[in-house]
Design a protein around this motif. Structure first.
Motif, PDB file in Angstrom:
ATOM      1  N   ASP A  51       0.856  -1.139  -0.020  1.00 37.35           N
ATOM      2  CA  ASP A  51       0.044   0.038   0.067  1.00 37.35           C
ATOM      3  C   ASP A  51       0.869   1.279   0.076  1.00 37.35           C
ATOM      4  O   ASP A  51       1.207   1.637   0.921  1.00 37.35           O
ATOM      5  N   VAL A  52       1.305   1.528  -1.104  1.00 43.92           N
ATOM      6  CA  VAL A  52       1.998   2.798  -1.328  1.00 43.92           C
ATOM      7  C   VAL A  52       1.567   4.019  -2.337  1.00 43.92           C
ATOM      8  O   VAL A  52       0.881   3.603  -3.166  1.00 43.92           O
ATOM      9  N   ARG A  53       1.721   5.095  -1.802  1.00 42.94           N
ATOM     10  CA  ARG A  53       1.338   6.374  -2.549  1.00 42.94           C
ATOM     11  C   ARG A  53       2.145   7.390  -2.991  1.00 42.94           C
ATOM     12  O   ARG A  53       3.284   7.544  -2.007  1.00 42.94           O
ATOM     13  N   GLY A  54       2.319   7.815  -4.089  1.00 39.64           N
ATOM     14  CA  GLY A  54       3.063   8.964  -4.419  1.00 39.64           C
ATOM     15  C   GLY A  54       4.567   8.656  -4.604  1.00 39.64           C
ATOM     16  O   GLY A  54       5.438   9.519  -4.658  1.00 39.64           O
ATOM     17  N   LEU A  55       4.951   7.342  -4.813  1.00 36.12           N
ATOM     18  CA  LEU A  55       6.369   6.798  -4.981  1.00 36.12           C
ATOM     19  C   LEU A  55       6.810   7.614  -6.199  1.00 36.12           C
ATOM     20  O   LEU A  55       6.481   7.429  -7.250  1.00 36.12           O
ATOM     21  N   SER A  56       7.975   8.107  -5.969  1.00 36.55           N
ATOM     22  CA  SER A  56       8.861   8.923  -6.907  1.00 36.55           C
ATOM     23  C   SER A  56      10.098   8.566  -6.877  1.00 36.55           C
ATOM     24  O   SER A  56      10.834   8.510  -5.798  1.00 36.55           O
ATOM     25  N   LYS A  57      11.030   8.481  -7.720  1.00 37.78           N
ATOM     26  CA  LYS A  57      12.362   8.372  -7.968  1.00 37.78           C
ATOM     27  C   LYS A  57      12.658   8.980  -9.410  1.00 37.78           C
ATOM     28  O   LYS A  57      12.268   8.877 -10.405  1.00 37.78           O
ATOM     29  N   SER A  58      14.034   9.816  -9.178  1.00 38.17           N
ATOM     30  CA  SER A  58      14.643  10.616 -10.162  1.00 38.17           C
ATOM     31  C   SER A  58      16.087  10.054 -10.305  1.00 38.17           C
ATOM     32  O   SER A  58      16.688   9.911  -9.136  1.00 38.17           O
ATOM     33  N   TYR A  59      16.474  10.140 -11.446  1.00 35.33           N
ATOM     34  CA  TYR A  59      18.108  10.042 -11.702  1.00 35.33           C
ATOM     35  C   TYR A  59      18.512  11.082 -12.702  1.00 35.33           C
ATOM     36  O   TYR A  59      17.850  11.224 -14.018  1.00 35.33           O
ATOM     37  N   ASP A  60      19.443  11.689 -12.368  1.00 38.27           N
ATOM     38  CA  ASP A  60      20.039  13.062 -13.002  1.00 38.27           C
ATOM     39  C   ASP A  60      18.764  13.713 -13.670  1.00 38.27           C
ATOM     40  O   ASP A  60      18.576  14.124 -14.903  1.00 38.27           O
ATOM     41  N   ASP A  61      18.055  14.154 -12.820  1.00 39.51           N
ATOM     42  CA  ASP A  61      16.663  15.259 -13.032  1.00 39.51           C
ATOM     43  C   ASP A  61      15.822  14.539 -13.950  1.00 39.51           C
ATOM     44  O   ASP A  61      14.798  15.455 -14.462  1.00 39.51           O
ATOM     45  N   MET A  80      12.350  -0.222  -4.885  1.00 34.38           N
ATOM     46  CA  MET A  80      11.805   0.881  -3.915  1.00 34.38           C
ATOM     47  C   MET A  80      11.090  -0.206  -2.906  1.00 34.38           C
ATOM     48  O   MET A  80      10.900   0.050  -1.726  1.00 34.38           O
ATOM     49  N   LEU A  81      10.026  -1.114  -3.332  1.00 30.98           N
ATOM     50  CA  LEU A  81       9.200  -1.693  -2.631  1.00 30.98           C
ATOM     51  C   LEU A  81       9.887  -2.672  -1.732  1.00 30.98           C
ATOM     52  O   LEU A  81       9.545  -3.085  -0.563  1.00 30.98           O
ATOM     53  N   CYS A  82      11.066  -3.318  -2.109  1.00 29.56           N
ATOM     54  CA  CYS A  82      11.492  -4.283  -1.254  1.00 29.56           C
ATOM     55  C   CYS A  82      12.927  -3.692  -0.443  1.00 29.56           C
ATOM     56  O   CYS A  82      13.812  -4.561  -0.030  1.00 29.56           O
ATOM     57  N   GLY A 142       7.009  10.066  -1.696  1.00 34.86           N
ATOM     58  CA  GLY A 142       5.905   8.930  -1.322  1.00 34.86           C
ATOM     59  C   GLY A 142       5.831   8.502   0.028  1.00 34.86           C
ATOM     60  O   GLY A 142       6.395   8.802   1.008  1.00 34.86           O
ATOM     61  N   SER A 143       5.042   7.703   0.465  1.00 36.74           N
ATOM     62  CA  SER A 143       4.640   7.132   1.424  1.00 36.74           C
ATOM     63  C   SER A 143       3.931   5.583   1.500  1.00 36.74           C
ATOM     64  O   SER A 143       3.298   5.370   0.327  1.00 36.74           O
ATOM     65  N   GLY A 144       4.050   5.127   2.432  1.00 41.32           N
ATOM     66  CA  GLY A 144       3.174   3.579   2.542  1.00 41.32           C
ATOM     67  C   GLY A 144       3.870   2.581   3.178  1.00 41.32           C
ATOM     68  O   GLY A 144       4.815   2.795   3.974  1.00 41.32           O
ATOM     69  N   THR A 145       3.265   1.524   3.077  1.00 45.67           N
ATOM     70  CA  THR A 145       3.771   0.238   3.745  1.00 45.67           C
ATOM     71  C   THR A 145       3.897  -0.831   2.722  1.00 45.67           C
ATOM     72  O   THR A 145       3.235  -0.942   1.628  1.00 45.67           O
ATOM     73  N   CYS A 146       4.783  -1.945   3.096  1.00 47.95           N
ATOM     74  CA  CYS A 146       4.935  -2.926   2.308  1.00 47.95           C
ATOM     75  C   CYS A 146       4.849  -4.126   3.414  1.00 47.95           C
ATOM     76  O   CYS A 146       5.703  -4.022   4.403  1.00 47.95           O
ATOM     77  N   LEU A 147       3.847  -5.078   3.404  1.00 47.30           N
ATOM     78  CA  LEU A 147       3.809  -6.033   4.554  1.00 47.30           C
ATOM     79  C   LEU A 147       3.545  -5.362   5.913  1.00 47.30           C
ATOM     80  O   LEU A 147       4.137  -5.931   6.961  1.00 47.30           O
TER      81      LEU A 147
END
Length: 321
Positions: free
Chosen positions: A8-18, A51-53, A61-66
């Motif tokens: 249950d994750v929301r707003g998950l974001s990741k950038s590399y070199d902009d 990111m999830l593991c 972002g925010s949220g939980t895994c297990l």
């Protein structure tokens, strides 16, 4: 009773070199379900899985895994997740048993020998336990990789294109195993490019250019797409259809043109525009009939309308400067 959410994750974001590789992604997966994670190469699937593991820290972002916080409890999440990478990641010069024993040591499993024995038996590897991993076929390597993911009895499996390069029989056996695991309450998030595999999932999430474009069951995604599809068939086993592909692909309103055996599927959202395109190629040897969309029609059409994140990030950079 609705199963609790394993992811249950929301707003998950990741950038590399902009460049935003994952952009405001929301994913919810119920415990014990199989969720197919689909999208073209470079869409952000692998980054999201990592990111999830707990292998990558999200930028936002925010949220939980297990039930564990993806930021605060990343180390605990790792111990309860089995992650199968795209490329075979075990040691070619070790035997099947030695590889599994090594993984068991990493997880500091008590009664390590018994755990390896049970894992070998569970995946049908006992008879081959002394064989070097490097000498295995693609299907047996896949089975060993899955065994390595399961030896510590995880509650969640994250499988990144696990059936790439294996034959149809091995793929089917693999999916039978996945359904058996889900029936035992293990949650599975699996990325795949194969539409027949997507159809075997309980639910689907489709990502392109870092953004979620669709989610739901196969039937829901097809129904929600609003896609109109026509099938073109020609006399003489499809002869002459190849010449129609290029003009149809460049026609206004046509989002997808794909050959299926001796037929061609043409799809779009605006019925009038697609029919106008079809009128230009009609001839007395061509049969054109309305048909139902399939997953491939839907996903190819989605890609045609999705903004490329590389282009968007380039525009953002130019605006800032």
């Amino acid at each position: 009773m609705v199963n609790p959410l394993a992811i249950d994750v929301r707003g998950l974001s990741k950038s590399y070199d902009d460049r935003k590789v994952v952009d405001q992604v929301d994913i919810q997966v119920a415990q014990g379900s199989i969720c197919g994670f689909l999208g073209p190469n470079g869409s952000g699937k692998t980054t999201t899985i990592r990111m999830l593991c707990g292998l990558l820290t999200p930028d936002a972002g925010s949220g939980t895994c297990l039930g564990l916080d993806i930021f605060k409890d990343a180390a605990q999440i790792k111990r309860q997740v089995g992650y199968m990478t795209q490329k075979f990641g075990l040691y070619d010069d070790l035997s099947i048993r030695q590889n599994l024993d090594f993984i068991a040591r990493l997880f500091e499993l008590p009664q390590r020998k018994e755990a390896v024995d049970a894992c070998l038996e569970r995946l049908g590897l006992t008879a081959r336990q002394s064989q070097l991993a490097g000498s295995l076929s693609g299907g047996w390597k896949q089975r060993l990789a899955l065994a390595a993911c399961l030896i510590h009895q995880p509650r969640l499996l994250l499988l990144d294109e696990p059936t790439a390069g294996v034959d149809p029989r091995a793929r089917r056996e693999f999916w039978d195993q996945i359904h058996d695991l889900a029936a035992q309450g293990i949650t599975v998030l699996v990325s795949t490019h194969y539409m027949d595999e997507a159809e075997r999932c309980h639910e689907l999430v489709y990502i392109a250019y870092g953004k979620i474009l669709a989610r739901g069951t196969e039937a829901q995604i097809i129904a929600d797409s609003g896609l109109k599809v026509w099938t073109l068939q020609s006399q003489g086993r499809g002869q002459g259809l190849a010449a129609l592909l290029t003009p149809l692909k460049s026609s206004p309103g046509v989002l997808s043109v794909a050959a299926f055996g001796n037929a061609v599927h043409v799809a779009g959202l605006d019925e009038n525009l697609v029919l106008a395109a079809l009128d230009k190629v009609r001839n007395d040897k061509l049969t054109i009939t309305p048909s139902s969309a399939n997953l491939e029609d839907v996903f190819i059409s989605m890609i045609a309308t999705a903004p490329d994140n590389f282009t968007l990030d380039k525009i953002r950079t130019q605006v800032k400067s």
